[in-house]
Design a protein around this motif. Structure first.
Motif, PDB file in Angstrom:
ATOM      1  N   THR A  36       0.941  -1.141   0.143  1.00  0.00           N
ATOM      2  CA  THR A  36       0.098   0.069   0.013  1.00  0.00           C
ATOM      3  C   THR A  36       1.001   1.233  -0.083  1.00  0.00           C
ATOM      4  N   ALA A  37       2.002   1.288   0.677  1.00  0.00           N
ATOM      5  CA  ALA A  37       2.923   2.318   0.565  1.00  0.00           C
ATOM      6  C   ALA A  37       3.516   2.741  -0.758  1.00  0.00           C
ATOM      7  N   GLN A  38       3.717   1.667  -1.350  1.00  0.00           N
ATOM      8  CA  GLN A  38       4.538   1.841  -2.669  1.00  0.00           C
ATOM      9  C   GLN A  38       3.532   2.425  -3.888  1.00  0.00           C
ATOM     10  N   TYR A  39       2.016   2.059  -3.732  1.00  0.00           N
ATOM     11  CA  TYR A  39       1.466   2.623  -4.432  1.00  0.00           C
ATOM     12  C   TYR A  39       0.505   3.884  -4.120  1.00  0.00           C
ATOM     13  N   GLY A  40       0.485   4.002  -2.776  1.00  0.00           N
ATOM     14  CA  GLY A  40       0.094   5.541  -2.328  1.00  0.00           C
ATOM     15  C   GLY A  40      -1.368   5.768  -2.735  1.00  0.00           C
ATOM     16  N   ILE A  84      12.822  -3.892   0.103  1.00  0.00           N
ATOM     17  CA  ILE A  84      11.641  -3.935  -0.797  1.00  0.00           C
ATOM     18  C   ILE A  84      11.602  -2.851  -1.604  1.00  0.00           C
ATOM     19  N   THR A  85      12.121  -1.638  -1.315  1.00  0.00           N
ATOM     20  CA  THR A  85      12.248  -0.317  -2.166  1.00  0.00           C
ATOM     21  C   THR A  85      13.258  -0.479  -3.061  1.00  0.00           C
ATOM     22  N   SER A  86      14.338  -0.762  -2.699  1.00  0.00           N
ATOM     23  CA  SER A  86      15.536  -0.853  -3.899  1.00  0.00           C
ATOM     24  C   SER A  86      15.989  -2.092  -4.206  1.00  0.00           C
ATOM     25  N   LYS A  87      15.282  -3.086  -3.840  1.00  0.00           N
ATOM     26  CA  LYS A  87      15.743  -4.538  -4.106  1.00  0.00           C
ATOM     27  C   LYS A  87      17.162  -4.865  -3.925  1.00  0.00           C
ATOM     28  N   LEU A  88      17.844  -4.275  -2.948  1.00  0.00           N
ATOM     29  CA  LEU A  88      19.164  -4.505  -2.937  1.00  0.00           C
ATOM     30  C   LEU A  88      19.551  -5.009  -1.503  1.00  0.00           C
ATOM     31  N   GLU A 273      13.286   7.383   5.441  1.00  0.00           N
ATOM     32  CA  GLU A 273      12.875   7.271   4.139  1.00  0.00           C
ATOM     33  C   GLU A 273      12.083   5.661   4.171  1.00  0.00           C
ATOM     34  N   ARG A 274      12.672   4.867   4.783  1.00  0.00           N
ATOM     35  CA  ARG A 274      11.856   3.560   4.744  1.00  0.00           C
ATOM     36  C   ARG A 274      10.924   3.123   5.516  1.00  0.00           C
ATOM     37  N   VAL A 275      10.982   3.948   6.639  1.00  0.00           N
ATOM     38  CA  VAL A 275       9.783   4.022   7.601  1.00  0.00           C
ATOM     39  C   VAL A 275       8.467   4.472   6.942  1.00  0.00           C
ATOM     40  N   PHE A 276       8.485   5.467   6.238  1.00  0.00           N
ATOM     41  CA  PHE A 276       7.368   5.968   5.300  1.00  0.00           C
ATOM     42  C   PHE A 276       7.063   4.870   4.307  1.00  0.00           C
ATOM     43  N   ARG A 277       8.031   4.109   3.783  1.00  0.00           N
ATOM     44  CA  ARG A 277       7.844   3.297   2.819  1.00  0.00           C
ATOM     45  C   ARG A 277       7.525   1.813   3.198  1.00  0.00           C
ATOM     46  N   ARG A 278       7.452   1.655   4.371  1.00  0.00           N
ATOM     47  CA  ARG A 278       7.108   0.260   5.184  1.00  0.00           C
ATOM     48  C   ARG A 278       7.965  -0.745   4.647  1.00  0.00           C
ATOM     49  N   ASP A 279       9.193  -0.232   4.471  1.00  0.00           N
ATOM     50  CA  ASP A 279      10.216  -1.370   4.171  1.00  0.00           C
ATOM     51  C   ASP A 279      11.056  -2.264   5.166  1.00  0.00           C
ATOM     52  N   TYR A 280       9.979  -3.136   5.455  1.00  0.00           N
ATOM     53  CA  TYR A 280      10.302  -3.814   6.752  1.00  0.00           C
ATOM     54  C   TYR A 280      11.851  -4.359   6.839  1.00  0.00           C
ATOM     55  N   PRO A 281      12.171  -4.926   5.992  1.00  0.00           N
ATOM     56  CA  PRO A 281      13.898  -5.544   6.190  1.00  0.00           C
ATOM     57  C   PRO A 281      14.565  -4.399   6.561  1.00  0.00           C
ATOM     58  N   VAL A 282      14.629  -3.269   5.786  1.00  0.00           N
ATOM     59  CA  VAL A 282      15.441  -2.274   5.992  1.00  0.00           C
ATOM     60  C   VAL A 282      15.016  -1.857   7.721  1.00  0.00           C
TER      61      VAL A 282
END
Length: 315
Positions: A36-40, A84-88, A273-282
Motif C-alpha cells: 500500500t505504501a508503494q502505490y500510495g 523492498i524499495t531498492s531490491k538491494l 525514508e524506509r519507515v514511510f515506505r514500510r520497508d520492513y527489512p531495512v
C-alpha cells in the motif's frame, strides 16, 4: 574483568533476538504495509489480483509467526534480507550509508570534546565568577535551542546569505576536499552536546574539588596545574565518559533530524525514508544495528571506567 566482559558479550545475541521480536511485531501491526505504501494514492487504480500477488511474493500473507521464524533463520546466517524499495541487500544499504554517519558523528564528537571539557573546567575552577556565569549561560542556550531550528538558521546565514558553505549533501571526493559540506551539520549536531557536556563537566569538577585527596595534594605543595591534570581531571572525566559513550552510540544510530535537514546520506535518513515506505527489512536492519552499537558502546564505556579509576572492578 574478563569474566564480566564474556558475560556481557554472550548476552548480546539474546537481547538482539528480543529486540527483533518487539520491532517485528510493532512494524507489522502498524496500519499499512509495503504494498500500500508503494502505490500510495493510486492504490485504488491497481488490479487487486496484482496487489495480492505482490503480497504473496513478499511473504506478507503468511502468519506472523512463520514470517518471524523465517526472518530469524535468515538472520542467523547473516542475511538481513532484501530491501523492498531498492531490491538491494539490506546489509549493502547500511554499509553504503554508514561512512557518512560515521563522518558526521566523529566530527560532532570531536567538536564537543574539544570545547565542552575546557569550558567545563574553566567554569568549575571559577565558580560564581562572571566567567562561570557567562559560560553556563552559553551552555544553557546550547541545550535549549532546537537543533532543527539552529540548522535552518545556519543554512540561511552561512549558506544562502553569505554563501560561504554548502547547505546540503555530502559532496564528492576524499574527505579533505569536502570538509566544507561537513561544517554546518557537524556544528549543528555538536552545539547541544557542548552545552550539555560542559555543564556536566563543571558539576564533576566542583564535586571532585571538595574531595579529601584534592586538599591533601594541595597540602603537599603540588602546583595547581599538576593537581588539576593528575588528580582532578581523571576523576572528573569518569562522569563524562558514560555520557560521551552513549552520545556517540546515539549519533552512530543516526542523527535523524540533522541528516534530514542537510540531506546528509546517512543511516538516520535511510531509516526515516524506509519507515514511510514500510520497508520492513531495512527497518529491522537499521534498528538491529542501532541496538548493537548501543550494547557495544556500553561495554566499551565500562572497560574505560576501569582504566580511569583502578578502584572500579567488575566481578
Amino acid at each position: 574483568m574478563w569474566t564480566y566482559i564474556l558475560r556481557r558479550v554472550l548476552i548480546i545475541p539474546v537481547l538482539l533476538i528480543g529486540i527483533t521480536l518487539a520491532v517485528f511485531l510493532l512494524v507489522r501491526l502498524a496500519p499499512g504495509d509495503p504494498v500500500t505504501a508503494q502505490y500510495g494514492l493510486k492504490l485504488h487504480e491497481v488490479d487487486p489480483a496484482k496487489i495480492e500477488a505482490v503480497r504473496e511474493k513478499l511473504g506478507l500473507n503468511d502468519p506472523l509467526h512463520i514470517q518471524y521464524i523465517r526472518y530469524i533463520e535468515n538472520l542467523i546466517h547473516g542475511d538481513l534480507g532484501i530491501s523492498i524499495t531498492s531490491k538491494l541487500p539490506v546489509i549493502d544499504e547500511i554499509r553504503s550509508r554508514f561512512p557518512a554517519t560515521l563522518e558526521l558523528t566523529v566530527a560532532a564528537m570531536l567538536l564537543s570534546i574539544l570545547f565542552s571539557i575546557p569550558l567545563g573546567i574553566v567554569a568549575g575552577l571559577n565558580r560564581g565568577s562572571w566567567i562561570d556565569n557567562l559560560l553556563m549561560g552559553g551552555s544553557l542556550l546550547g541545550v535549549s535551542v532546537p537543533s532543527y531550528w539552529l540548522g535552518i538558521m545556519l543554512m540561511l546565514l552561512f549558506g544562502l546569505t553569505l554563501d560561504w558553505l554548502p547547505v546540503t549533501g555530502r559532496g564528492d571526493g576524499p574527505l579533505w576536499s569536502r570538509l566544507d559540506h561537513l561544517v554546518l551539520p557537524a556544528v549543528t549536531l555538536a552545539f547541544a552536546l557542548i552545552g550539555f557536556n560542559s555543564r556536566l563537566m563543571r558539576s564533576a569538577i566542583l564535586d571532585v574539588m571538595s574531595k579529601d585527596y584534592i586538599r591533601t595534594a594541595r597540602g603537599k605543595g603540588l602546583v595547581n596545574k599538576l593537581v588539576i591534570v593528575r588528580h582532578m581531571l581523571p576523576n572528573a572525566l569518569i562522569v563524562l565518559v558514560t555520557v560521551l559513550g552513549m552520545q556517540f552510540a546515539g549519533l552512530l544510530g543516526g542523527a535523524v533530524l540533522i541528516e534530514t535537514i542537510f540531506a546528509w546520506p546517512g543511516i538516520g535518513r535511510l531509516a526515516v525514508e524506509r519507515v514511510f515506505r514500510r520497508d520492513y527489512p531495512v527497518i529491522m536492519g537499521t534498528v538491529l544495528m542501532f541496538a548493537f552499537i548501543f550494547m557495544i558502546s556500553s561495554l566499551v564505556v565500562d572497560i574505560i571506567y576501569s582504566f580511569l579509576d583502578p578502584r572500579i572492578r567488575y566481578d
